[in-house]
Design a protein around this motif. Structure first.
Motif, PDB file in Angstrom:
ATOM      1  N   ARG A  89       0.828  -1.206   0.000  1.00  0.00           N
ATOM      2  CA  ARG A  89       0.000   0.000   0.000  1.00  0.00           C
ATOM      3  C   ARG A  89       0.861   1.255   0.000  1.00  0.00           C
ATOM      4  NH1 ARG A  89      -2.969   1.316   5.479  1.00  0.00           N
ATOM      5  NH2 ARG A  89      -0.921   2.225   5.833  1.00  0.00           N
ATOM      6  N   PHE A  94       1.429  -0.475  -8.495  1.00  0.00           N
ATOM      7  CA  PHE A  94       1.258  -1.548  -9.490  1.00  0.00           C
ATOM      8  C   PHE A  94       0.518  -1.024 -10.716  1.00  0.00           C
ATOM      9  CE2 PHE A  94       1.610  -3.933  -5.537  1.00  0.00           C
ATOM     10  CZ  PHE A  94       2.461  -4.978  -5.893  1.00  0.00           C
ATOM     11  N   GLU A 109     -11.815   8.087  -7.821  1.00  0.00           N
ATOM     12  CA  GLU A 109     -11.792   7.206  -6.644  1.00  0.00           C
ATOM     13  C   GLU A 109     -10.772   6.081  -6.811  1.00  0.00           C
ATOM     14  OE1 GLU A 109     -16.415   7.690  -5.154  1.00  0.00           O
ATOM     15  OE2 GLU A 109     -15.914   6.285  -6.750  1.00  0.00           O
ATOM     16  N   SER A 113      -7.589   5.597  -4.467  1.00  0.00           N
ATOM     17  CA  SER A 113      -7.919   4.488  -3.564  1.00  0.00           C
ATOM     18  C   SER A 113      -6.790   4.167  -2.582  1.00  0.00           C
ATOM     19  CB  SER A 113      -8.299   3.233  -4.368  1.00  0.00           C
ATOM     20  OG  SER A 113      -7.244   2.865  -5.228  1.00  0.00           O
ATOM     21  N   VAL A 114      -5.545   4.234  -3.054  1.00  0.00           N
ATOM     22  CA  VAL A 114      -4.442   3.910  -2.148  1.00  0.00           C
ATOM     23  C   VAL A 114      -4.327   4.978  -1.057  1.00  0.00           C
ATOM     24  CG1 VAL A 114      -1.959   3.512  -1.984  1.00  0.00           C
ATOM     25  CG2 VAL A 114      -3.226   2.633  -3.948  1.00  0.00           C
ATOM     26  N   ARG A 161      -3.161   5.783 -10.060  1.00  0.00           N
ATOM     27  CA  ARG A 161      -3.320   5.023  -8.819  1.00  0.00           C
ATOM     28  C   ARG A 161      -1.959   4.543  -8.320  1.00  0.00           C
ATOM     29  NH1 ARG A 161      -6.870  -0.344  -9.145  1.00  0.00           N
ATOM     30  NH2 ARG A 161      -5.105  -1.011 -10.420  1.00  0.00           N
TER      31      ARG A 161
ATOM     32  N   MET B   2     -14.927   4.485   2.584  1.00  0.00           N
ATOM     33  CA  MET B   2     -14.702   3.995   1.226  1.00  0.00           C
ATOM     34  C   MET B   2     -15.327   2.601   1.069  1.00  0.00           C
ATOM     35  SD  MET B   2     -11.114   3.412  -0.845  1.00  0.00           S
ATOM     36  CE  MET B   2     -10.695   1.783  -0.288  1.00  0.00           C
ATOM     37  N   ARG B   5     -19.099   2.829   0.825  1.00  0.00           N
ATOM     38  CA  ARG B   5     -19.497   3.335  -0.504  1.00  0.00           C
ATOM     39  C   ARG B   5     -19.359   2.213  -1.539  1.00  0.00           C
ATOM     40  NH1 ARG B   5     -15.774   7.913  -1.920  1.00  0.00           N
ATOM     41  NH2 ARG B   5     -16.573   8.784   0.008  1.00  0.00           N
ATOM     42  N   ARG B   9     -22.359   0.296  -3.719  1.00  0.00           N
ATOM     43  CA  ARG B   9     -22.345   0.199  -5.194  1.00  0.00           C
ATOM     44  C   ARG B   9     -22.291  -1.253  -5.646  1.00  0.00           C
ATOM     45  NH1 ARG B   9     -17.941   4.979  -6.317  1.00  0.00           N
ATOM     46  NH2 ARG B   9     -19.188   6.693  -5.495  1.00  0.00           N
ATOM     47  N   ALA B 299      -3.614  -6.521  -3.788  1.00  0.00           N
ATOM     48  CA  ALA B 299      -2.309  -6.125  -4.325  1.00  0.00           C
ATOM     49  C   ALA B 299      -2.009  -4.662  -4.006  1.00  0.00           C
ATOM     50  CB  ALA B 299      -2.277  -6.354  -5.839  1.00  0.00           C
ATOM     51  N   ILE B 300      -3.019  -3.813  -4.083  1.00  0.00           N
ATOM     52  CA  ILE B 300      -2.738  -2.385  -3.826  1.00  0.00           C
ATOM     53  C   ILE B 300      -2.772  -2.051  -2.343  1.00  0.00           C
ATOM     54  CG2 ILE B 300      -3.564  -1.680  -6.109  1.00  0.00           C
ATOM     55  CD1 ILE B 300      -6.096  -0.580  -4.737  1.00  0.00           C
ATOM     56  N   GLY B 301      -2.969  -3.086  -1.511  1.00  0.00           N
ATOM     57  CA  GLY B 301      -2.797  -2.861  -0.080  1.00  0.00           C
ATOM     58  C   GLY B 301      -4.051  -2.962   0.766  1.00  0.00           C
ATOM     59  N   VAL B 302      -5.152  -3.386   0.167  1.00  0.00           N
ATOM     60  CA  VAL B 302      -6.352  -3.601   0.986  1.00  0.00           C
ATOM     61  C   VAL B 302      -6.121  -4.862   1.824  1.00  0.00           C
ATOM     62  CG1 VAL B 302      -8.842  -4.077   0.950  1.00  0.00           C
ATOM     63  CG2 VAL B 302      -7.849  -2.513  -0.728  1.00  0.00           C
TER      64      VAL B 302
END
Lengths: 233, 404
Positions: A89, A94, A109, A113-114, A161, B2, B5, B9, B299-302
C-alpha cells in the motif's frame, strides 16, 4: 534523470519453485537483480523466463523459495501477510496489463484508492490526485467509471493510482499489451515524464519493443536468471 | 467510508441478483412474522382459554378425587384455604362438581353440574364474560343455570327454557329439580361446550344434599409468580389435599402446546435455512465473480479484514433493506390479523385436545416475536456470509489475479 546508486529493490539469489501437479516448475533459479532509485528499467525475456514471477516477488505478492527480496532494505519474505499488505500500500505501485480498476469506483476514486486506504482525508486526496489526473490528461474524466473509459484512459487511471501515494517503485506488468500503438506511445511518454520529472522508479515486465526503446536499462531474463543487463547512457 | 461506498455500489452492481436475494429475505421475514404471530395467537388464545375459562393456574382437590371423581370426596374446609390464598394475593374460588342428566322438552343429555360462587369465581376465571345468549348467574335467581354451547344446542334450550336435572344426592336419594336457563355460553372447551351446567353453589348443595366442603378450588396466581413457585405455595397452604398445576391436569394439552411452539421454531429454522442457502449462494457467486478484483484490491494494499468487512457490509446492506421491506409489508397485515383476524367460524367450534377454537382466529404480534424473527434472520444471513467473506479475505493476490 540519472540512475542513483542507492538500490530501491534487490533480489539476491532468488529462487521460486512451483508445484504443478506432480512436477516442480523452477520459475527463478538464483536471480540477482538490483534496481536503483529513479531507474526506468525494462525486464524482457521469452515466456517462462521468470519476468512475472520476479515482478510478483518484487511486489510482495509472493515469497521466494529461497534467496532474499529487499525493498528499501527490508526483507519482504520476513514480513507477515499484513505487513506485506502495508508495504504494498505504502511503498509499491502496481500497473497491470488488464488495467484492473475497481469497476464500482470512478476514475478519481480509483486513482485515490491507495490514499484512501492510507487514511488521507478526502480534501487532500483531491489536492493530490486531481493535478495528477490533469498531468495524465484525464482530469475531465475523473467522475467516470472504468466501463466509460477507453483502454488507454483506464491505463492512465491505473498509472495515477500507482503513483498517487508516491511509492518507492512502480511495478508495471505488460502495461502496453492491451492498447493500440499510439496509445502505448502516449502511455510510455507519460511514464517517462513521471520518471524524469518526478523521479518515479519504474520496473517493467514486457515483450513490447516500444517499452524497451524507452527504457534506460534493459534486463534480459532467461531460464529464471539474468542473461543480459544493458544499461544505456 | 470507502468500504461502505463500495459495498453500496457493489450491491447494485448485479441488480437482479441483489433484488432476488433481498426479496427472498424480505419474504421469509414476512412469512415468519405472520406465521409465528398467528401460531402465537392461536396458542395464546388456547392457553388463555385453559387458564382463564377452564382450569385456572392450579387446582386443589381432595386426595384421590382426580383419579376417581365422586361427590363424596371433598376438600373439608375450602373457605379457610381460599381465605389464606387471598391473603397471599392469589385468586381462589371453590367449585362443586357432579354428573347428572339434563332434560329440556323432549331432549336429554348427560351433564356436568358446576356449582359456583359467582363473585369468587370471577376472581379466577372469566366464564362470565363468555355468555353468548342471555345472562350469567345471579344470586337473585337461585334456580337459574347457564349451559354450555353444544349442550344447549343438543337440548334445544336457550334463555328462558326449563331444564330438569336428575342426579344422585350424597344421601343416596334420587335428586331432581327444575331450573331455568338464564344463559348460554360461547365456545370454551369441548367438555364445557358439551356438558357444562353452571348453577349457584347453594342450589347445588340443596340438590345434592351437600352441606359443606368443595370438590375443587381453582387458583389464579399473581402474574409475577412462576407456576412451580405458585404450586409450592399452594401446596403448603392446603396440606393433605392434592394440588396440581394446569400442566399436570392437562398434560397432553401442555405437551401439545410445547410441541406446537417447538414446531414453530423448527419451521422458522427450515424457512430461514432455505434463505440461508440462497444467501450463501448469492454471496459465493458475488465473491467468485470478483476474485480477480479482490486480488487487485489486496495487491494495492487492501487488508484481509477490509475485504472481509466489504463483503459483510454488502450483505448487511441487503439484509437491512430486506428487513425494512419485510416489516413494511408484514406490519399492516399483522395489524389486520391482530385486530380483525381470520374468521374460522365455518369450522363450527372445532376443538383441539378439548379446547375449542374461537370463531375468530386472532394473531398475536409482540415486539419480542418480531425481534426474534429479525434476529434469527440476521444470524442465518451472517452464518451464510462468513465463509465466503473469509474465503475472499484469505485469497492470495498473486493467485487471485491469475484466476479466470
Amino acid at each position: 534523470m540519472t540512475v542513483t546508486s542507492s538500490p530501491v529493490l534487490q533480489l539476491e539469489q532468488v529462487t521460486r519453485t512451483y508445484r504443478q501437479g506432480e512436477v516442480d516448475v523452477h520459475a527463478l533459479r538464483g536471480l540477482d537483480l538490483s534496481v536503483g532509485s529513479g531507474e526506468f528499467t525494462a525486464m524482457v525475456g521469452p515466456s517462462g523466463s521468470g519476468k512475472t514471477t520476479a515482478l510478483n516477488l518484487a511486489g510482495a505478492l509472493d515469497v521466494p523459495t529461497s534467496g532474499r527480496v529487499l525493498l528499501e532494505g527490508t526483507d519482504l519474505a520476513s514480513l507477515a501477510a499484513h505487513q506485506r499488505s502495508r508495504i504494498r500500500r505504502d511503498r509499491i505501485g502496481f500497473i497491470f496489463q488488464a488495467y484492473n480498476l475497481i469497476p464500482v469506483m470512478s476514475a478519481f476514486e480509483n486513482a485515490a484508492s491507495v490514499l484512501a486506504l492510507q487514511g488521507v482525508s478526502e480534501a487532500e486526496q483531491r489536492d493530490r490526485v486531481m493535478p495528477l489526473l490533469a498531468e495524465l490528461g484525464i482530469e475531465q474524466l475523473a467522475h467516470r467509471r472504468p466501463d466509460q473509459l477507453s483502454g488507454g484512459q483506464q491505463q492512465r487511471v491505473a498509472i495515477a493510482r500507482a503513483i498517487a501515494a508516491k511509492p518507492a517503485i512502480v511495478l508495471a506488468d505488460e502495461p502496453t499489451a492491451n492498447v493500440d500503438s499510439t496509445t502505448a506511445e502516449r502511455l510510455l511518454d507519460v511514464m517517462e515524464r513521471l520518471n524524469q520529472h518526478h523521479g518515479v522508479t519504474f520496473l517493467f515486465s514486457t515483450h513490447d519493443d516500444r517499452v524497451v526503446a524507452h527504457a534506460r536499462r534493459v534486463v534480459t531474463l532467461m531460464d529464471g536468471r539474468v542473461h543480459h543487463d544493458d544499461v544505456r547512457a | 467510508m470507502m468500504l461502505l461506498r463500495m459495498a453500496w455500489r457493489n450491491v447494485w452492481r448485479n441488480t437482479r441478483r441483489s433484488v432476488v436475494t433481498m426479496a427472498s429475505m424480505a419474504f421469509a421475514l414476512w412469512v415468519m412474522v405472520l406465521y409465528s404471530g398467528l401460531v402465537q395467537g392461536y396458542l395464546g388464545a388456547m392457553e388463555d382459554d385453559i387458564l382463564e375459562m377452564e382450569v385456572g393456574d392450579l387446582q386443589i382437590h381432595a386426595e384421590g378425587y382426580l383419579a376417581h371423581p365422586n361427590v363424596y370426596d371433598v376438600i373439608d374446609d375450602p373457605d379457610a384455604i381460599v381465605s389464606a390464598l387471598h391473603a397471599q394475593g392469589y385468586g381462589a374460588a371453590p367449585r362443586l362438581l357432579a354428573g347428572g342428566l339434563g332434560a329440556s322438552g323432549e331432549a336429554s343429555a348427560g351433564i356436568m353440574l358446576r356449582g359456583i360462587v359467582p363473585e369468587l369465581d370471577a376472581t379466577v376465571l372469566k366464564v362470565a364474560d363468555r355468555v353468548d345468549q342471555g345472562t350469567w348467574l345471579d344470586a337473585s335467581d337461585p334456580k337459574g343455570v347457564v349451559l354450555g354451547r353444544r349442550l344447549a344446542r343438543s337440548l334445544g334450550a336457550g334463555p328462558g327454557s326449563e331444564l330438569v336435572v336428575l342426579t344422585q344426592g350424597t344421601d343416596g336419594s334420587m335428586a331432581n329439580d327444575l331450573f331455568t336457563v338464564r344463559g348460554v355460553l360461547d365456545t370454551i372447551s369441548d367438555g364445557t361446550d358439551r356438558a357444562a351446567v353452571f348453577l349457584l353453589a347453594p342450589a347445588f348443595r340443596d340438590l345434592l344434599v351437600l352441606d359443606s366442603g368443595a370438590h375443587e378450588i381453582i387458583v389464579h396466581r399473581p402474574r409475577d409468580v412462576a407456576l412451580p413457585d405458585a404450586e409450592a405455595t399452594v401446596t403448603a397452604l392446603a396440606p393433605g389435599d392434592d394440588v396440581k398445576s394446569w400442566r399436570e391436569i392437562m398434560p397432553t394439552l401442555a405437551s401439545m402446546l410445547d410441541a406446537t411452539a417447538s414446531l414453530m421454531v423448527i419451521i422458522f429454522l427450515i424457512v430461514y435455512l432455505a434463505i440461508g442457502i440462497l444467501v450463501l449462494n448469492a454471496v459465493l457467486m458475488a465473491v467468485f465473480e470478483r476474485v480477480r478484483e479482490f486480488g487487485v484490491m489486496k495487491a494495492i494494499g487492501v487488508g484481509p479484514l477490509s475485504v472481509f468487512t466489504l463483503i459483510v457490509l454488502e450483505t448487511t446492506i441487503q439484509t437491512v433493506l430486506a428487513i425494512a421491506v419485510g416489516l413494511l409489508l408484514a406490519l399492516p397485515v399483522g395489524w389486520y390479523l391482530a385486530t380483525v383476524g381470520i374468521d374460522v367460524g365455518v369450522l363450527g367450534g372445532t376443538s383441539v385436545m378439548g379446547v375449542s377454537m374461537h370463531d375468530i382466529w386472532l394473531g398475536q404480534f409482540t415486539p419480542q416475536l418480531v425481534g426474534t424473527a429479525i434476529v434469527v434472520l440476521v444470524v442465518i444471513v451472517c452464518g451464510a456470509t462468513i465463509w465466503p467473506a473469509f474465503k475472499a479475505a484469505r485469497l492470495r493476490p498473486v493467485d487471485a489475479m491469475r484466476y479466470r
